[in-house]
Scaffold this motif. Structure first.
Motif, PDB file in Angstrom:
ATOM      1  N   VAL A  79      -5.328  10.577   8.706  1.00 61.08           N
ATOM      2  CA  VAL A  79      -4.453   9.398   8.695  1.00 61.08           C
ATOM      3  C   VAL A  79      -5.064   8.331   9.601  1.00 61.08           C
ATOM      4  N   ASP A  80      -5.478   7.233   9.014  1.00 58.60           N
ATOM      5  CA  ASP A  80      -6.113   6.123   9.748  1.00 58.60           C
ATOM      6  C   ASP A  80      -5.152   4.936   9.728  1.00 58.60           C
ATOM      7  N   MET A  81      -4.540   4.644  10.881  1.00 61.97           N
ATOM      8  CA  MET A  81      -3.540   3.570  10.928  1.00 61.97           C
ATOM      9  C   MET A  81      -4.160   2.224  10.582  1.00 61.97           C
ATOM     10  N   ALA A  82      -5.442   2.005  10.936  1.00 62.80           N
ATOM     11  CA  ALA A  82      -6.088   0.731  10.609  1.00 62.80           C
ATOM     12  C   ALA A  82      -6.213   0.573   9.101  1.00 62.80           C
ATOM     13  N   VAL A  83      -6.580   1.649   8.408  1.00 66.15           N
ATOM     14  CA  VAL A  83      -6.693   1.598   6.944  1.00 66.15           C
ATOM     15  C   VAL A  83      -5.327   1.366   6.311  1.00 66.15           C
ATOM     16  N   LEU A  84      -4.287   2.069   6.839  1.00 61.32           N
ATOM     17  CA  LEU A  84      -2.941   1.894   6.281  1.00 61.32           C
ATOM     18  C   LEU A  84      -2.426   0.480   6.510  1.00 61.32           C
ATOM     19  N   ASN A  85      -2.726  -0.099   7.686  1.00 58.85           N
ATOM     20  CA  ASN A  85      -2.301  -1.480   7.952  1.00 58.85           C
ATOM     21  C   ASN A  85      -3.011  -2.447   7.010  1.00 58.85           C
ATOM     22  N   SER A  86      -4.312  -2.220   6.753  1.00 63.12           N
ATOM     23  CA  SER A  86      -5.052  -3.070   5.821  1.00 63.12           C
ATOM     24  C   SER A  86      -4.477  -2.956   4.415  1.00 63.12           C
ATOM     25  N   ALA A  87      -4.141  -1.706   4.029  1.00 63.37           N
ATOM     26  CA  ALA A  87      -3.545  -1.500   2.705  1.00 63.37           C
ATOM     27  C   ALA A  87      -2.213  -2.232   2.587  1.00 63.37           C
ATOM     28  N   GLY A  88      -1.385  -2.155   3.652  1.00 65.66           N
ATOM     29  CA  GLY A  88      -0.103  -2.863   3.628  1.00 65.66           C
ATOM     30  C   GLY A  88      -0.285  -4.367   3.519  1.00 65.66           C
ATOM     31  N   ALA A  89      -1.299  -4.920   4.234  1.00 62.41           N
ATOM     32  CA  ALA A  89      -1.543  -6.362   4.173  1.00 62.41           C
ATOM     33  C   ALA A  89      -1.999  -6.782   2.788  1.00 62.41           C
ATOM     34  N   GLU A  90      -2.879  -6.002   2.153  1.00 59.32           N
ATOM     35  CA  GLU A  90      -3.367  -6.343   0.815  1.00 59.32           C
ATOM     36  C   GLU A  90      -2.238  -6.268  -0.214  1.00 59.32           C
ATOM     37  N   LEU A  91      -1.387  -5.239  -0.102  1.00 57.52           N
ATOM     38  CA  LEU A  91      -0.257  -5.122  -1.039  1.00 57.52           C
ATOM     39  C   LEU A  91       0.733  -6.272  -0.845  1.00 57.52           C
ATOM     40  N   ASP A  92       1.005  -6.637   0.411  1.00 54.58           N
ATOM     41  CA  ASP A  92       1.919  -7.742   0.676  1.00 54.58           C
ATOM     42  C   ASP A  92       1.373  -9.044   0.092  1.00 54.58           C
ATOM     43  N   SER A  93       0.058  -9.250   0.237  1.00 50.87           N
ATOM     44  CA  SER A  93      -0.567 -10.458  -0.323  1.00 50.87           C
ATOM     45  C   SER A  93      -0.516 -10.438  -1.840  1.00 50.87           C
TER      46      SER A  93
END
Length: 410
Positions: free
Chosen positions: A386-400
């Motif tokens: 579980v990589d929080m940086a990857v999950l945060n990036s994924a959340g930002a891309e989905l939000d965009s």
């Protein structure tokens, strides 16, 4: 191991001898005693030599005298206890039992009324003042106040004392003149008032320190939250600008292709590329900088763009797929230790309708760290991956992808 004390089974008090147990029984009516290997605490004050039998007693001694250093001599004082009743005590008990078969009548002891009135005027309850005068031998105001200070934690401090009906009251011998007594009483009142004020100031100071500490923690937490929110907004804006820039470039390329197609249909020769002024974007592409590999965020963005373009005729379902992926990512980010959020059954009908049926949905989850297990029946994200940086990036891309109207237009 031989017993070194007697323990009261009713209140837990430790007693050194049978005589103490008998006295305890007479005062409390407790009768359940047993031999114990637990030694009675013996803390000796190094300043005045006073022995204290408990931590509470040593704390009261420190509070009254200011002495803080004690030596633990418990092991030196611990001796095997004798369970034999002293002869004199046994004979007196037999004589007492022979003389009467009924319990002796108990009454409130007589105390010096003037001293009692003085203690009541100082704010002491009648029962506490009576008990203090009785057990201090009616020796005076100061002795009674000192007794209260030493026994203020006693459970029966506010119970009226009782003594046998034949106990005689001996009035204290006056040692102070009326004027000296008034001065002494005034000093005691002043001392009690100052002690109370100092305690109130100390408590208020501690409360103020606690308020300041809590205030600082709240301000720091608010600052960190605002800083994180600012960084998140900047990242979203940057991603949106990059997306808009790519969309404009694709639109420009599409216009060029349409223009070339119209010239072909009209029978015109193709436009001379040398006569076309290169755009700033083309100039950027001719830069000599080395081409860097695509980042994880760019791979995620491309996966989402591919999903939208492959299903551009059903925008509502695509948006629902993005929102479902955002829910999966958010659940893992908020609860990384919960396995139920890190394991997805691929054959689940709801998952298939929302994500699995779309080309690129499962690939996006794999970019987030999910792996196929058990013959491809499940998608699973191991806890150690579980990589929080990857999950945060994924959340930002989905939000965009959900909010940006230009996302995946071409």
């Amino acid at each position: 191991m031989a017993g070194v004390s007697l323990k009261c089974g009713d209140c837990g008090a430790l007693l050194r001898s049978v005589e103490e147990a008998q006295e305890h029984a007479e005062l409390t009516s407790h009768s359940n005693f047993a031999e114990s290997t637990e030694a009675i605490l013996n803390l000796v004050c190094t300043t005045c030599g006073k022995p204290c039998r408990s931590k509470t007693e040593s704390d009261l001694h420190t509070k009254r005298t200011g002495h803080t250093v004690f030596v633990d001599k418990t092991s030196e004082a611990a001796k095997p206890i004798s369970l034999e009743v002293p002869k004199a005590t046994a004979e007196s008990n037999q004589a007492g039992n022979a003389s009467t078969s009924q319990p002796e009548e108990m009454v409130v002891p007589e105390v010096d009324k003037k001293l009692l009135e003085e203690l009541e005027a100082m704010g002491f309850p009648t029962a506490r003042a009576t008990r203090a005068l009785h057990y201090s031998g009616n020796a005076g105001i100061e002795a009674a106040v000192n007794w209260v200070v030493e026994h203020e934690d006693d459970s029966d401090i506010d119970q009226m004392p009782l003594v046998p009906v034949n106990t005689k009251f001996e009035a204290p011998k006056p040692s102070l003149t009326p004027e000296e007594l008034k001065v002494k009483q005034q000093e005691l009142r002043e001392k009690a008032r100052k002690k109370k004020e100092e305690e109130e100031k100390r408590v208020e100071k501690e409360k103020e320190k606690e308020r300041i500490r809590v205030g600082k923690e709240l301000l720091e937490a608010k600052r960190i939250e605002e800083e994180n929110e600012r960084k998140r907004i900047l990242a979203l804006r940057k991603a949106e600008k990059e997306e808009e820039k790519r969309a404009r470039e694709k639109i420009r390329q599409k216009l060029e292709e349409d223009k070339a197609e119209r010239r072909r249909k009209l029978g015109l020769p193709p436009e001379d590329p040398s006569a076309v002024k290169p755009s700033p974007v083309v100039e950027e592409k001719k830069s000599s900088l080395p081409v860097r590999p695509a980042t994880k965020a760019e791979q995620m963005r491309e996966s989402l763009r591919s999903l939208k373009q492959n299903h551009k005729d059903d925008d509502a379902k695509v948006k629902r797929a993005f929102q479902t992926l955002l829910t999966f990512v958010g659940n893992v980010a908020r609860n990384p230790d919960e396995e139920k959020f890190r394991k997805i059954r691929l054959s689940n009908q709801s998952f298939q309708e929302r994500v699995g049926a779309f080309s690129g949905g499962i690939e996006f989850l794999e970019l987030c760290g999910f792996e196929k297990i058990e013959g491809g029946e499940f998608l699973f994200l191991p806890r150690d991956k579980v990589d929080m940086a990857v999950l945060n990036s994924a959340g930002a891309e989905l939000d965009s992808a959900i909010k940006n109207p230009f996302f995946g237009v071409l």
